[in-house]
Design an enzyme around this catalytic site. Structure first.
Site, PDB file in Angstrom:
ATOM      1  N   ASP A   1       0.683  -1.010  -0.122  1.00 40.34           N
ATOM      2  CA  ASP A   1      -0.007  -0.069   0.024  1.00 40.34           C
ATOM      3  C   ASP A   1       0.902   1.306   0.176  1.00 40.34           C
ATOM      4  OD1 ASP A   1      -1.581   2.207   0.509  1.00 40.34           O
ATOM      5  OD2 ASP A   1      -2.802   1.214   1.998  1.00 40.34           O
ATOM      6  N   VAL A   2       0.935   1.853  -1.098  1.00 43.69           N
ATOM      7  CA  VAL A   2       1.965   3.015  -1.096  1.00 43.69           C
ATOM      8  C   VAL A   2       1.763   4.129  -0.372  1.00 43.69           C
ATOM      9  CG1 VAL A   2       2.052   2.901  -3.680  1.00 43.69           C
ATOM     10  CG2 VAL A   2       0.673   4.465  -2.786  1.00 43.69           C
TER      11      VAL A   2
ATOM     12  N   TYR B   1      -8.038  15.084  -8.144  1.00 45.44           N
ATOM     13  CA  TYR B   1      -7.060  13.874  -9.098  1.00 45.44           C
ATOM     14  C   TYR B   1      -5.941  14.996  -9.975  1.00 45.44           C
ATOM     15  CZ  TYR B   1      -5.750  10.715 -12.636  1.00 45.44           C
ATOM     16  OH  TYR B   1      -4.976   9.795 -13.677  1.00 45.44           O
TER      17      TYR B   1
ATOM     18  N   LYS C   1      -1.840  14.999  -9.487  1.00 45.59           N
ATOM     19  CA  LYS C   1      -0.997  14.788 -10.640  1.00 45.59           C
ATOM     20  C   LYS C   1      -0.083  16.247 -11.010  1.00 45.59           C
ATOM     21  CE  LYS C   1      -2.230  10.634 -11.346  1.00 45.59           C
ATOM     22  NZ  LYS C   1      -1.325   9.449 -11.316  1.00 45.59           N
TER      23      LYS C   1
HETATM   24  N1  LIG Z   1      -6.378   5.329 -17.343  1.00 48.22           N
HETATM   25  C1  LIG Z   1      -6.091   6.523 -17.681  1.00 48.22           C
HETATM   26  O1  LIG Z   1      -6.926   6.977 -18.675  1.00 48.22           O
HETATM   27  C2  LIG Z   1      -5.170   7.472 -17.230  1.00 48.22           C
HETATM   28  C3  LIG Z   1      -4.717   8.546 -17.747  1.00 48.22           C
HETATM   29  C4  LIG Z   1      -3.578   9.318 -17.153  1.00 48.22           C
HETATM   30  C5  LIG Z   1      -2.928   8.952 -16.434  1.00 48.22           C
HETATM   31  N2  LIG Z   1      -3.197   7.583 -15.867  1.00 48.22           N
HETATM   32  C6  LIG Z   1      -2.391   6.971 -14.607  1.00 48.22           C
HETATM   33  O2  LIG Z   1      -1.655   5.776 -15.143  1.00 48.22           O
HETATM   34  C7  LIG Z   1      -1.415   5.065 -13.820  1.00 48.22           C
HETATM   35  C8  LIG Z   1      -1.997   3.836 -13.941  1.00 48.22           C
HETATM   36  O3  LIG Z   1      -3.373   3.717 -13.971  1.00 48.22           O
HETATM   37  P1  LIG Z   1      -4.114   2.714 -14.851  1.00 48.22           P
HETATM   38  O4  LIG Z   1      -5.149   3.544 -15.859  1.00 48.22           O
HETATM   39  O5  LIG Z   1      -3.448   1.248 -15.230  1.00 48.22           O
HETATM   40  O6  LIG Z   1      -5.313   2.322 -13.836  1.00 48.22           O
HETATM   41  P2  LIG Z   1      -5.703   1.143 -12.751  1.00 48.22           P
HETATM   42  O7  LIG Z   1      -6.778   1.527 -11.836  1.00 48.22           O
HETATM   43  O8  LIG Z   1      -6.139  -0.255 -13.733  1.00 48.22           O
HETATM   44  O9  LIG Z   1      -4.460   0.612 -12.105  1.00 48.22           O
HETATM   45  C9  LIG Z   1      -4.011   1.259 -10.840  1.00 48.22           C
HETATM   46  C10 LIG Z   1      -3.511   0.295  -9.913  1.00 48.22           C
HETATM   47  O10 LIG Z   1      -2.915   1.014  -8.649  1.00 48.22           O
HETATM   48  C11 LIG Z   1      -3.165   0.308  -7.651  1.00 48.22           C
HETATM   49  N3  LIG Z   1      -3.425   0.894  -6.487  1.00 48.22           N
HETATM   50  C12 LIG Z   1      -4.511   1.736  -6.119  1.00 48.22           C
HETATM   51  N4  LIG Z   1      -4.225   2.331  -4.847  1.00 48.22           N
HETATM   52  C13 LIG Z   1      -2.923   1.520  -4.392  1.00 48.22           C
HETATM   53  C14 LIG Z   1      -2.555   1.901  -3.420  1.00 48.22           C
HETATM   54  N5  LIG Z   1      -2.741   2.499  -2.349  1.00 48.22           N
HETATM   55  N6  LIG Z   1      -1.154   1.220  -3.098  1.00 48.22           N
HETATM   56  C15 LIG Z   1      -0.687   0.317  -3.981  1.00 48.22           C
HETATM   57  N7  LIG Z   1      -1.420   0.370  -5.425  1.00 48.22           N
HETATM   58  C16 LIG Z   1      -2.467   0.839  -5.484  1.00 48.22           C
HETATM   59  C17 LIG Z   1      -4.681  -0.437  -8.123  1.00 48.22           C
HETATM   60  O11 LIG Z   1      -4.883  -1.604  -7.498  1.00 48.22           O
HETATM   61  C18 LIG Z   1      -4.271  -0.709  -9.678  1.00 48.22           C
HETATM   62  O12 LIG Z   1      -3.793  -2.051  -9.678  1.00 48.22           O
HETATM   63  C19 LIG Z   1      -2.092   5.989 -12.725  1.00 48.22           C
HETATM   64  O13 LIG Z   1      -0.951   6.603 -12.020  1.00 48.22           O
HETATM   65  C20 LIG Z   1      -2.998   7.030 -13.357  1.00 48.22           C
HETATM   66  O14 LIG Z   1      -3.407   7.990 -12.719  1.00 48.22           O
HETATM   67  C21 LIG Z   1      -4.123   6.862 -16.188  1.00 48.22           C
END
Ligand SMILES: NC(=O)c1ccc[n+]([C@@H]2O[C@H](COP(=O)([O-])OP(=O)(O)OC[C@H]3O[C@@H](n4cnc5c(N)ncnc54)[C@H](O)[C@@H]3O)[C@@H](O)[C@H]2O)c1
Length: 241
Positions: A61-62, A153, A157
């Site tokens: 858990d980060v 959010y 970011k």
């Molecule tokens: N999906 C999009 O459109 C998008 C766009 C821009 C940026 N992002 C960024 O990309 C990254 C990955 O996102 P994604 O789209 O794969 O989303 P996702 O929700 O599929 O993956 C996020 C992961 O983070 C994990 N997580 C959440 N809280 C946590 C915690 N407290 N400790 C450890 N792990 C935790 C989740 O369990 C999940 O496996 C994120 O930083 C997100 O903000 C995503």
């Protein structure tokens, strides 16, 4: 097939699914060893089992400093050290400012901002012991612009980019590079819709998570040895025009 991560060890947070899973798979394909840190224990273990001996899963858990200490210790005891950290884990929240609560803002900041902060603190000594390293923070297009309902959010970011800059300056002498990736809309569980297809410019589609993972992996690799303290936008050109 390139072998950019042969002999290298990485921690990838949020590596159980989505973009993080693709980062894990790409690092392993290129010869790296990876500790997946996530809170989705079953999914994370499944990815680790599927990739093989080069990948282990740990509950991280980060927001928990003790989990970070455990993950770094695991990387060192299992694979001999630590070279790369990808701060990919995050939570998404959509709420108009007028309806947002300070408590919910805090929850977002705890994962998306304090998490990477704790991670950087936790990994730096192990990277120094290796003579350097690379840290990649996954921000977002919402970290350079914003959208209605993205207050918490977007704050998290944008702030992550400030952390990226500061860490790059403070860790430069230790030969640890720190950069950020700002993806546009990616097809993952976080963003399963086709929202990006309505942008007026750019590729007018969502990214496959592999496409944005590739950018993270580039910054993590020695191919990016002259890239430090900066952002790479990977949004299919949606900011154009
Ligand atoms: N999906 C999009 O459109 C998008 C766009 C821009 C940026 N992002 C960024 O990309 C990254 C990955 O996102 P994604 O789209 O794969 O989303 P996702 O929700 O599929 O993956 C996020 C992961 O983070 C994990 N997580 C959440 N809280 C946590 C915690 N407290 N400790 C450890 N792990 C935790 C989740 O369990 C999940 O496996 C994120 O930083 C997100 O903000 C995503």
């Amino acid at each position: 097939m390139s072998h950019r991560f042969e002999g290298k060890v990485a921690i990838v947070t949020g590596g159980a699914r989505g973009q993080g899973e693709q980062i894990v798979r790409a690092l392993a394909r290129e010869g790296g060893s990876v500790v997946i840190g996530d809170v989705l224990d079953d999914l994370g273990q499944t990815v680790a089992d599927d990739v093989g001996d080069a990948v282990v899963y740990t509950h991280l858990d980060v927001t928990a400093p003790e989990d970070w200490a455990g993950a770094v210790a695991l990387a060192t005891s299992t694979f001999g050290g630590l070279d790369v950290l990808v701060n990919n884990a995050a939570i998404y929240r959509k709420q108009l400012l007028k309806d947002e609560t300070a408590a919910d803002l805090d929850k977002v900041l705890a994962v998306n901002l304090h998490g990477p902060f704790l991670g950087i603190q936790a990994v730096a000594p192990a990277m120094r012991a290796r003579g350097g390293g690379s840290i990649v923070n996954v921000s977002s297009l919402a970290g350079t612009t914003s959208y209605a309902g993205h207050g918490s959010y977007s704050m998290s970011k944008w702030a992550l980019r400030g952390l990226t800059r500061t860490a790059a300056i403070e860790l430069e002498a230790s030969k640890i590079r720190v950069n950020a990736v700002l993806p546009g809309n990616i097809r993952t569980g976080m963003s399963p819709t086709t929202a990006s297809s309505d942008t007026p410019t750019g590729l007018k589609r969502q990214a496959d998570p592999q496409e944005t993972a590739n950018v993270v992996v580039f910054l993590a690799s020695d191919d990016a040895s002259f890239v430090n303290g900066t952002d790479v936008v990977a949004d299919g050109g949606s900011l154009l025009g």
